[in-house]
Scaffold this motif. Structure first.
Motif, short mmCIF file in Angstrom:
data_model
loop_
_atom_site.label_atom_id
_atom_site.label_comp_id
_atom_site.label_asym_id
_atom_site.label_seq_id
_atom_site.Cartn_x
_atom_site.Cartn_y
_atom_site.Cartn_z
N ASP A 1 45.78 31.99 19.62
CA ASP A 1 46.67 32.94 18.96
C ASP A 1 45.96 34.28 18.88
N GLU A 2 46.53 35.22 18.17
CA GLU A 2 45.89 36.51 17.91
C GLU A 2 45.12 36.45 16.60
N LEU A 3 43.93 37.04 16.60
CA LEU A 3 43.14 37.16 15.39
C LEU A 3 42.96 38.63 15.04
N TYR A 4 42.75 38.89 13.77
CA TYR A 4 42.53 40.25 13.27
C TYR A 4 41.12 40.37 12.71
N LEU A 5 40.53 41.53 12.88
CA LEU A 5 39.28 41.87 12.21
C LEU A 5 39.62 42.81 11.07
N PHE A 6 39.57 42.29 9.87
CA PHE A 6 39.83 43.05 8.66
C PHE A 6 39.15 42.32 7.53
N ASP A 7 39.45 42.66 6.31
CA ASP A 7 38.87 41.94 5.19
C ASP A 7 39.91 41.76 4.11
N THR A 8 39.72 40.72 3.32
CA THR A 8 40.58 40.59 2.15
C THR A 8 40.24 41.73 1.19
N LEU A 9 41.23 42.17 0.45
CA LEU A 9 41.05 43.32 -0.43
C LEU A 9 40.97 42.92 -1.90
N GLU A 10 41.32 41.70 -2.19
CA GLU A 10 41.33 41.23 -3.56
C GLU A 10 40.42 40.01 -3.69
N ASP A 11 39.81 39.86 -4.86
CA ASP A 11 38.90 38.74 -5.09
C ASP A 11 39.62 37.48 -5.55
N ASP A 12 40.78 37.65 -6.18
CA ASP A 12 41.44 36.51 -6.81
C ASP A 12 42.37 35.78 -5.85
N ILE A 13 41.81 35.33 -4.73
CA ILE A 13 42.57 34.54 -3.78
C ILE A 13 41.99 33.14 -3.70
N LEU A 14 42.82 32.19 -3.29
CA LEU A 14 42.38 30.82 -3.08
C LEU A 14 42.28 30.58 -1.58
N PRO A 15 41.07 30.53 -1.02
CA PRO A 15 40.91 30.32 0.42
C PRO A 15 41.47 28.96 0.85
N LEU A 16 42.22 28.96 1.95
CA LEU A 16 42.81 27.73 2.46
C LEU A 16 42.29 27.36 3.84
N LEU A 17 42.27 28.30 4.76
CA LEU A 17 41.86 28.04 6.14
C LEU A 17 40.92 29.13 6.62
N ALA A 18 39.91 28.72 7.39
CA ALA A 18 39.01 29.67 8.06
C ALA A 18 39.04 29.39 9.55
N ALA A 19 38.80 30.42 10.34
CA ALA A 19 38.74 30.27 11.80
C ALA A 19 37.28 30.26 12.24
N ASP A 20 36.93 29.28 13.06
CA ASP A 20 35.59 29.24 13.64
C ASP A 20 35.56 30.21 14.82
N TYR A 21 35.21 31.45 14.51
CA TYR A 21 35.22 32.54 15.49
C TYR A 21 34.27 33.60 14.97
N SER A 22 33.80 34.48 15.83
CA SER A 22 32.87 35.55 15.43
C SER A 22 33.67 36.78 15.02
N PHE A 23 33.71 37.03 13.74
CA PHE A 23 34.50 38.15 13.22
C PHE A 23 33.60 39.39 13.10
N ASP A 24 33.30 39.98 14.26
CA ASP A 24 32.49 41.19 14.31
C ASP A 24 33.06 42.11 15.40
N ARG A 25 32.58 43.32 15.40
CA ARG A 25 33.10 44.36 16.29
C ARG A 25 33.09 43.94 17.75
N GLU A 26 32.07 43.23 18.18
CA GLU A 26 31.91 42.91 19.60
C GLU A 26 32.95 41.91 20.11
N HIS A 27 33.69 41.30 19.22
CA HIS A 27 34.68 40.30 19.64
C HIS A 27 36.12 40.76 19.37
N PHE A 28 36.29 42.04 19.03
CA PHE A 28 37.62 42.57 18.74
C PHE A 28 37.79 43.94 19.38
N TYR A 29 39.02 44.45 19.31
CA TYR A 29 39.35 45.75 19.88
C TYR A 29 40.03 46.61 18.81
N SER A 30 39.93 47.91 18.99
CA SER A 30 40.41 48.86 18.00
C SER A 30 41.93 48.97 18.00
#
Length: 273
Positions: free
Chosen positions: A168-197
């Motif tokens: 699928d498509e992935l996004y490089l961004f960040d959550t903006l709020e602390d009060d979230i309940l994490p449900l799913l994570a992607a095993d992928y490298s979330f850094d500049r070298e693996h994404f496009y602007s």
């Protein structure tokens, strides 16, 4: 499609603002038993958003990108939401209306911080700000194949306890709020070298990252959040027909619909710590 006035659940599905595989997307909802759904496009959705306008809908699912007028190869125009909409959307949250934000809906209403606060994140198509802090434009990559890994014992993840693979498509961004309940994570490298602007893409330079910098982002691709008194689930995946037809993604989405409309979720959202 037959109008189902007797359905246990009527889901409002809002779209427009970003292209998508309409046939595969709507087939996904057609396959969901025990409920019906109603499709509304922006800007009609904005006019409908009030406790009275949404009274017949058990939950609201957003797959739209309001507040942006794309003008590639120029930066998009950013539109401030009407004041009446702001008041009515706040009223929906205060009334506890269940909501799901799917994929590019995370980019909606970029000039209104409270909308991003309700979602828990924002995708920036161009450099922007949130609550006075500057952010670079976000990143994207597709197709990306990854393992979706559960992070909680939660009804949204029923039947998905072992995780699942998705392309699928992935996004490089960040959550903006602390009060979230994490449900799913992607095993992928979330850094500049693996994404496009994203800003480069809107400047007709797809698949580039030159003159772009972005810190490492979150690996979260699904979370729950209390927004006002409303239970909210945000799911970052959901780009194309292959995903819409994926049985694990369909289970994830249906689980989210069933949970946000449950008494358990309503009580959870009302009883914020």
């Amino acid at each position: 499609m037959v109008i189902r006035y007797d359905a246990r659940l009527n889901l409002l599905v809002s779209t427009k603002g970003h292209p998508f595989d309409t046939a595969a997307f709507f087939a996904m909802f057609d396959a969901m038993k025990g409920m019906t759904w109603t499709h509304v496009e922006q800007p009609a959705t904005t006019a409908l958003m009030s406790p009275e306008g949404c009274a017949d809908f058990g939950a609201l699912l957003f797959y739209d990108v309001p507040g942006l007028q794309f003008r590639t190869p120029n930066p998009p125009d950013l539109i401030e939401p009407p004041e009446a909409f702001k008041q009515d959307f706040r009223a929906l949250l205060d009334a506890g209306k269940p909501m799901i934000f799917l994929h590019h809906a995370i980019a909606g209403w970029p000039l209104w911080d409270e909308y991003a606060e309700a979602i828990g994140a924002r995708f920036f198509y161009q450099p922007g700000s949130y609550k006075g802090r500057a952010y670079p434009d976000s990143g994207y990559v597709f197709p990306a194949t990854y393992k979706a890994r559960p992070l909680a014992d939660h009804p949204v993840l029923d039947g998905l306890e072992d995780g699942f693979e998705l392309t699928d498509e992935l996004y490089l961004f960040d959550t903006l709020e602390d009060d979230i309940l994490p449900l799913l994570a992607a095993d992928y490298s979330f850094d500049r070298e693996h994404f496009y602007s994203a800003a480069n893409a809107l400047n007709a330079r797809m698949w580039t990252r030159d003159d772009w910098d972005h810190p490492p982002g979150t690996n979260l691709i699904a979370w729950a959040k209390r927004s006002g008194k409303a239970p909210v689930v945000t799911i970052q995946c959901g780009n194309d027909g292959a995903t819409f037809g994926n049985p694990d993604f369909r289970r994830l989405l249906r689980n989210a619909i069933d949970w946000v409309t449950s008494d358990e979720a309503a009580q959870w959202a009302r009883n914020a710590a």
